[in-house]
Design an enzyme around this catalytic site. Structure first.
Site, mmCIF file in Angstrom:
data_model
loop_
_atom_site.group_PDB
_atom_site.id
_atom_site.type_symbol
_atom_site.label_atom_id
_atom_site.label_comp_id
_atom_site.label_asym_id
_atom_site.label_seq_id
_atom_site.Cartn_x
_atom_site.Cartn_y
_atom_site.Cartn_z
ATOM 1 N N SER A 153 26.323 67.512 -6.802
ATOM 2 C CA SER A 153 27.401 66.663 -6.281
ATOM 3 C C SER A 153 28.635 67.539 -6.136
ATOM 4 O O SER A 153 28.724 68.603 -6.758
ATOM 5 C CB SER A 153 27.681 65.544 -7.289
ATOM 6 O OG SER A 153 28.923 64.927 -7.024
ATOM 7 N N TYR A 166 28.766 61.647 -15.911
ATOM 8 C CA TYR A 166 28.220 62.051 -14.604
ATOM 9 C C TYR A 166 28.666 63.475 -14.251
ATOM 10 O O TYR A 166 27.851 64.312 -13.853
ATOM 11 C CB TYR A 166 28.701 61.054 -13.541
ATOM 12 C CG TYR A 166 28.120 61.276 -12.157
ATOM 13 C CD1 TYR A 166 26.869 60.778 -11.810
ATOM 14 C CD2 TYR A 166 28.841 61.985 -11.187
ATOM 15 C CE1 TYR A 166 26.350 60.967 -10.533
ATOM 16 C CE2 TYR A 166 28.323 62.171 -9.912
ATOM 17 C CZ TYR A 166 27.081 61.657 -9.591
ATOM 18 O OH TYR A 166 26.558 61.853 -8.330
HETATM 19 P P1 NAD Z 1 20.825 55.557 -5.109
HETATM 20 O O1 NAD Z 1 21.241 54.697 -6.247
HETATM 21 O O2 NAD Z 1 20.636 54.955 -3.772
HETATM 22 O O3 NAD Z 1 19.508 56.368 -5.479
HETATM 23 C C1 NAD Z 1 19.252 56.867 -6.748
HETATM 24 C C2 NAD Z 1 17.759 56.894 -6.938
HETATM 25 O O4 NAD Z 1 17.437 57.441 -8.229
HETATM 26 C C3 NAD Z 1 17.157 55.486 -6.894
HETATM 27 O O5 NAD Z 1 15.965 55.527 -6.136
HETATM 28 C C4 NAD Z 1 16.856 55.200 -8.354
HETATM 29 O O6 NAD Z 1 15.823 54.276 -8.558
HETATM 30 C C5 NAD Z 1 16.468 56.592 -8.811
HETATM 31 N N1 NAD Z 1 16.423 56.708 -10.271
HETATM 32 C C6 NAD Z 1 17.364 56.345 -11.173
HETATM 33 N N2 NAD Z 1 16.909 56.561 -12.418
HETATM 34 C C7 NAD Z 1 15.657 57.065 -12.301
HETATM 35 C C8 NAD Z 1 14.675 57.485 -13.226
HETATM 36 N N3 NAD Z 1 14.874 57.417 -14.543
HETATM 37 N N4 NAD Z 1 13.500 57.967 -12.750
HETATM 38 C C9 NAD Z 1 13.257 58.028 -11.421
HETATM 39 N N5 NAD Z 1 14.160 57.633 -10.487
HETATM 40 C C10 NAD Z 1 15.341 57.155 -10.937
HETATM 41 O O7 NAD Z 1 21.939 56.709 -5.045
HETATM 42 P P2 NAD Z 1 22.042 58.021 -4.132
HETATM 43 O O8 NAD Z 1 23.436 58.097 -3.696
HETATM 44 O O9 NAD Z 1 20.962 58.057 -3.145
HETATM 45 O O10 NAD Z 1 21.836 59.149 -5.239
HETATM 46 C C11 NAD Z 1 20.821 60.140 -5.160
HETATM 47 C C12 NAD Z 1 21.316 61.426 -5.804
HETATM 48 O O11 NAD Z 1 22.435 61.928 -5.054
HETATM 49 C C13 NAD Z 1 21.830 61.257 -7.249
HETATM 50 O O12 NAD Z 1 21.428 62.375 -8.001
HETATM 51 C C14 NAD Z 1 23.333 61.234 -7.076
HETATM 52 O O13 NAD Z 1 24.004 61.672 -8.230
HETATM 53 C C15 NAD Z 1 23.491 62.213 -5.925
HETATM 54 N N6 NAD Z 1 24.768 62.123 -5.211
HETATM 55 C C16 NAD Z 1 25.072 61.012 -4.451
HETATM 56 C C17 NAD Z 1 26.283 60.986 -3.775
HETATM 57 C C18 NAD Z 1 26.688 59.835 -2.902
HETATM 58 O O14 NAD Z 1 27.820 59.840 -2.403
HETATM 59 N N7 NAD Z 1 25.845 58.869 -2.645
HETATM 60 C C19 NAD Z 1 27.171 62.057 -3.879
HETATM 61 C C20 NAD Z 1 26.839 63.147 -4.672
HETATM 62 C C21 NAD Z 1 25.621 63.168 -5.325
#
Ligand code: NAD
Length: 268
Positions: A153, A166
């Protein structure tokens, strides 16, 4: 299928039933990879991702595993191997937030985020690396024995008040990724990070689902738009492909300029 960049390669994508993971699974499959679509709770959404991949002519299967649980991670990698015979790509994407001010944060909130976001990536990377080392480079498939993509991130470098669990998990991913890259490079395994800025997914819905919230968010994004899961999907395909064969041990930020400290654009 027109794009065959990842033909004959197998990818494990964690948290692939939603948001960025879903975008990545669909993009990898469109590039010719066979994909294990991991989910932990939402089987229906995972099946929808599978249906979307198959409709586009791709190949995938869904597998439930909690990435923070060692036995479940081991079963997931065994399942991918059983189904497709080998594994070439891991996308360590699963992650969550449990936000609270430092003084209010419970140990459970701290532990949960660290165990999914950081320990989960360690467990999956370890299984993938064991597999890649055993397999080695397969000529005609990829120049590397394997690729590990760690979802970090912008908060691996930008501090984030109210989210110390986080930010600590993402800062941890940064040095874990680099240390793994250093250790695994002699085995021809590449390890890279993706540092998304604000991507429109359920994890940050309150930051974009009203015009007021979105306008406030856009103040942090010089390029003037929120990111989409497809943006990250395209980057993941490139990082998994031989086109990026000389990249290892670094995080690529994909953030519309969020890490350019836009608050200083008018002299601070
Ligand atoms: P999201 O909530 O849509 O997806 C997160 C996914 O992780 C979901 O499918 C959830 O079920 C899964 N998950 C959670 N706990 C789990 C576990 N114990 N075992 C297996 N799967 C699990 O959110 P997103 O934005 O798609 O996030 C995906 C990744 O991207 C994360 O690592 C998040 O930190 C990172 N991220 C997102 C953003 C953003 O702006 N959306 C920015 C920076 C980083």
């Amino acid at each position: 299928m027109s794009n065959t960049t990842l033909k004959n390669q197998v990818a494990v994508v964690t948290g692939a039933d939603s948001g960025i993971g879903k975008g990545i699974a669909i993009a990898l499959a469109a590039a010719g990879a066979k994909v294990l679509v991991n989910y932990v709770h939402n089987q229906k959404s995972a099946n929808e991702v599978l249906a979307q991949i198959e409709k586009a002519g791709g190949e995938a299967f869904v597998f439930q595993a909690d990435v923070s649980q060692e036995p479940e991670v081991m079963k997931m990698f065994a399942a991918a191997k059983d189904k497709y015979g080998n594994i070439d790509i891991l996308v360590n994407n699963a992650g969550l937030q449990k936000d609270a001010k430092l003084v209010d944060m419970t140990l459970d909130e701290w532990d949960k985020v660290i165990s999914v976001n950081l320990t989960g990536q360690f467990l999956c990377a370890r299984e993938a690396a064991r597999e890649f080392i055993k397999k080695g480079v397969v000529e005609g498939v990829s120049k590397a024995a394997g690729k590990i993509i760690c979802m970090s991130s912008v908060h691996e470098v930008i501090p984030w008040a109210g989210h110390v669990n986080y930010a600590a998990s993402k800062g941890g991913i940064s040095l874990m990724m680099k240390s793994m890259a250093q250790e695994l490079a002699p085995h021809k395994i590449r390890v890279v990070g993706i540092g998304p800025g604000a991507i429109q997914t359920p994890i940050n819905k309150e930051a974009w689902d009203t015009p007021e919230a979105l306008n406030k968010l856009l103040e942090l994004i010089p390029y003037g738009r929120i990111g989409k899961p497809e943006d990250i999907g395209n980057l993941a395909v490139w990082l998994a492909s031989d086109q990026s064969d000389y990249i290892t041990g670094t995080t690529i930020f994909m953030d519309g300029g969020m890490t350019l400290y836009p608050g200083f654009a008018d002299n601070g």
